[in-house]
Design an enzyme around this catalytic site. Sequence first.
Site, mmCIF file in Angstrom:
data_model
loop_
_atom_site.group_PDB
_atom_site.id
_atom_site.type_symbol
_atom_site.label_atom_id
_atom_site.label_comp_id
_atom_site.label_asym_id
_atom_site.label_seq_id
_atom_site.Cartn_x
_atom_site.Cartn_y
_atom_site.Cartn_z
ATOM 1 N N GLY A 183 62.193 60.787 104.471
ATOM 2 C CA GLY A 183 62.702 59.382 104.327
ATOM 3 C C GLY A 183 62.343 58.951 102.873
ATOM 4 C CG HIS A 446 59.033 38.279 70.865
ATOM 5 N ND1 HIS A 446 59.932 39.042 71.334
ATOM 6 C CD2 HIS A 446 58.390 38.494 69.654
ATOM 7 C CE1 HIS A 446 59.903 40.155 70.414
ATOM 8 N NE2 HIS A 446 58.894 39.738 69.572
HETATM 9 P P1 NAD Z 1 63.170 52.622 105.189
HETATM 10 O O1 NAD Z 1 64.362 52.251 106.272
HETATM 11 O O2 NAD Z 1 62.943 51.834 103.953
HETATM 12 O O3 NAD Z 1 63.591 54.011 104.590
HETATM 13 C C1 NAD Z 1 63.823 55.076 105.604
HETATM 14 C C2 NAD Z 1 64.737 56.243 104.841
HETATM 15 O O4 NAD Z 1 64.658 57.619 105.688
HETATM 16 C C3 NAD Z 1 66.099 55.802 104.659
HETATM 17 O O5 NAD Z 1 66.540 56.171 103.414
HETATM 18 C C4 NAD Z 1 66.759 56.827 105.954
HETATM 19 O O6 NAD Z 1 68.129 57.088 105.246
HETATM 20 C C5 NAD Z 1 65.911 57.843 105.825
HETATM 21 N N1 NAD Z 1 65.906 58.649 107.141
HETATM 22 C C6 NAD Z 1 66.126 58.198 108.280
HETATM 23 N N2 NAD Z 1 66.309 59.252 109.215
HETATM 24 C C7 NAD Z 1 66.032 60.467 108.656
HETATM 25 C C8 NAD Z 1 66.098 61.676 108.919
HETATM 26 N N3 NAD Z 1 66.297 61.959 110.208
HETATM 27 N N4 NAD Z 1 65.938 62.624 107.844
HETATM 28 C C9 NAD Z 1 65.866 62.086 106.748
HETATM 29 N N5 NAD Z 1 65.832 60.791 106.235
HETATM 30 C C10 NAD Z 1 66.020 59.816 107.186
HETATM 31 O O7 NAD Z 1 61.685 52.752 105.879
HETATM 32 P P2 NAD Z 1 60.366 53.091 105.703
HETATM 33 O O8 NAD Z 1 60.225 53.753 104.123
HETATM 34 O O9 NAD Z 1 59.872 54.015 106.642
HETATM 35 O O10 NAD Z 1 59.757 51.687 105.645
HETATM 36 C C11 NAD Z 1 59.641 50.983 107.092
HETATM 37 C C12 NAD Z 1 59.729 49.574 106.850
HETATM 38 O O11 NAD Z 1 58.598 48.974 106.164
HETATM 39 C C13 NAD Z 1 60.692 49.175 105.964
HETATM 40 O O12 NAD Z 1 61.688 48.101 106.418
HETATM 41 C C14 NAD Z 1 60.270 48.484 104.803
HETATM 42 O O13 NAD Z 1 61.007 47.410 104.293
HETATM 43 C C15 NAD Z 1 58.771 48.271 104.917
HETATM 44 N N6 NAD Z 1 58.084 48.587 103.875
HETATM 45 C C16 NAD Z 1 58.259 47.824 102.685
HETATM 46 C C17 NAD Z 1 57.559 48.187 101.510
HETATM 47 C C18 NAD Z 1 57.855 47.351 100.385
HETATM 48 O O14 NAD Z 1 58.361 46.071 100.612
HETATM 49 N N7 NAD Z 1 57.422 47.907 99.122
HETATM 50 C C19 NAD Z 1 56.633 49.158 101.583
HETATM 51 C C20 NAD Z 1 56.694 50.019 102.580
HETATM 52 C C21 NAD Z 1 57.204 49.535 103.949
#
Ligand code: NAD
Length: 468
Positions: A183, A446
Amino acid sequence: MSQDSQFDVAIIGAGPGGYVAAIRCAQLGLKTALIDKRKTLGGTCLNVGCIPSKALLHTSEHYAFARKHAAAEGIELGQVGLNLKTVLKKKDKVVSQLTGGVGMLVKKRGIEQITGSATLQADKSILVQTEGEETRIQATHTILATGSAAVELPFLPFDGETVVSSDEAIAFESVPEKLIVIGAGAIGLELGSVWSRYGSEVTVVEFLPKVAAGYDDDVSKHLERSLKKQGLRFHTNTKVTGVRRTDAQLTVVAEKKGKEMTLPADKILVAVGRKPYSEGLGLENIGLATNKHGQVETSKKFETSVSGVYAIGDLIAGPMLAHKAEEEGVAIAEMLANKAGHVNYDVIPSVIYTEPEVASVGLTEADAKEKKIEVAVGTFPLSANGRALATDATDGFVKIVADAKTDKILGAQIISRNASEMISEIVTHMEYGGSAEDLGRTVHAHPTISESIKEAGLAVSKTAIHSL
Ligand code: NAD
Ligand code: FAD
């Protein structure tokens, strides 16, 4: 032992949604109880999410600078070593300072903090179980704020050791030699960066064609390029299909364009999203069900189909972000006190805290195209910004998406060091209905990297001063 207590509001879950709702309820004179299983307040965000991950991103960035970039700045450090125990201790100290601080705020506001697992009862009372003790709470209003939990892949269950979620990946006791991250979202890219900086060979496998899927292609591509330069490896358009284990080796099996790919791993971080969490909450006892996404559905006023029961934060629809949960916490408290609580969902920023960071708010260019809105886009490269040049921060750009007819800002994306801080300026302009010209005519100190926002605003009307 059993106790009975009556409150105006009982809140289940003390994450950013729940504890902020509790503080606002107390400020508005409502007798409030805040219940959480964890002894420390702050939920996922403060205990195992936003804060510990940012502490690790910070220390690992320093380590990477010392190892890879200090010499080029004329700083001779000699042999640079890593004491991971100290790194983790510092992270834990930050967490306990912050959770302790929230605990103090809650106490001083006169909120009743109850530690234990809460279950809704058929008569809408709440049963809280704590180590052999039961407390029954009665409340006029109940707010559900039980948050979310990591999604597990069916063929790759978490084992807490080698196949892990972010909960463990913020606390590895040694640097894994080979880390496979599944992911390329916020968690995968942030924690992938952390362990790559500390020396892991990190390979990120992403199902979609690009990393950071919510961003425009130019931003996602730029980020992928920057992270590749730092040593992370990416396999996009790649589906993980299984895992093979022998005594000697753990191997992730994936499929790319119909071809099998094998990736040896010491640890596997599954970061494929989070799902709303309502296990053991007893929704069924009051006749509430979750939808197919596991969310509790609510009206615009956060009320569920059961009167007097409300839900906020990761448990309901919308982006799973701490500041979204907080805003909903404030709004519901104000509504319960007969005030006009409101959340502006059009201007919720989101950030991925890599180096450079990426931040966005509102519509992307692709979103606007999909909605058939005619837009004018202004971009400005950080390589043309003096402060960025002077501070080695030229990796990135600012992109403003404005309505082609009215010039109103519809959205923005920033890829830059400190993009997380810079995006707030655009959020504020959008909150007040500002135009790209407003950004361009706002005086910026700036030299600052924020001048790139002003220039990108001007670039919407092709009047940028420092680019063609
Ligand atoms: P995410 O939804 O941001 O990303 C998950 C990724 O995994 C996606 O790109 C998806 O396409 C991919 N994916 C899904 N199934 C897959 C598979 N079988 N094989 C390969 N890739 C796959 O989820 P996350 O990174 O786990 O984060 C979870 C939640 O926590 C999110 O909603 C996020 O907003 C929140 N979070 C936010 C922050 C931040 O604001 N900086 C930081 C960490 C987490
Ligand atoms: P939570 O914070 O999940 O809190 C829910 C609380 O409810 C928990 O403490 C839980 O113990 C309690 N609970 C659950 N069920 C019960 C029950 N039956 N009885 C009693 N208590 C119960 N978001 C950002 O905006 N920025 C970031 O940088 C960011 N980084 C993140 C990094 C990581 C690694 C992770 C995992 C998440 C990150 N997030 C980030 C997302 C953020 O943590 C969540 O969006 C936020 O915590 C949601 O808040 P909440 O109040 O809805 O729920």
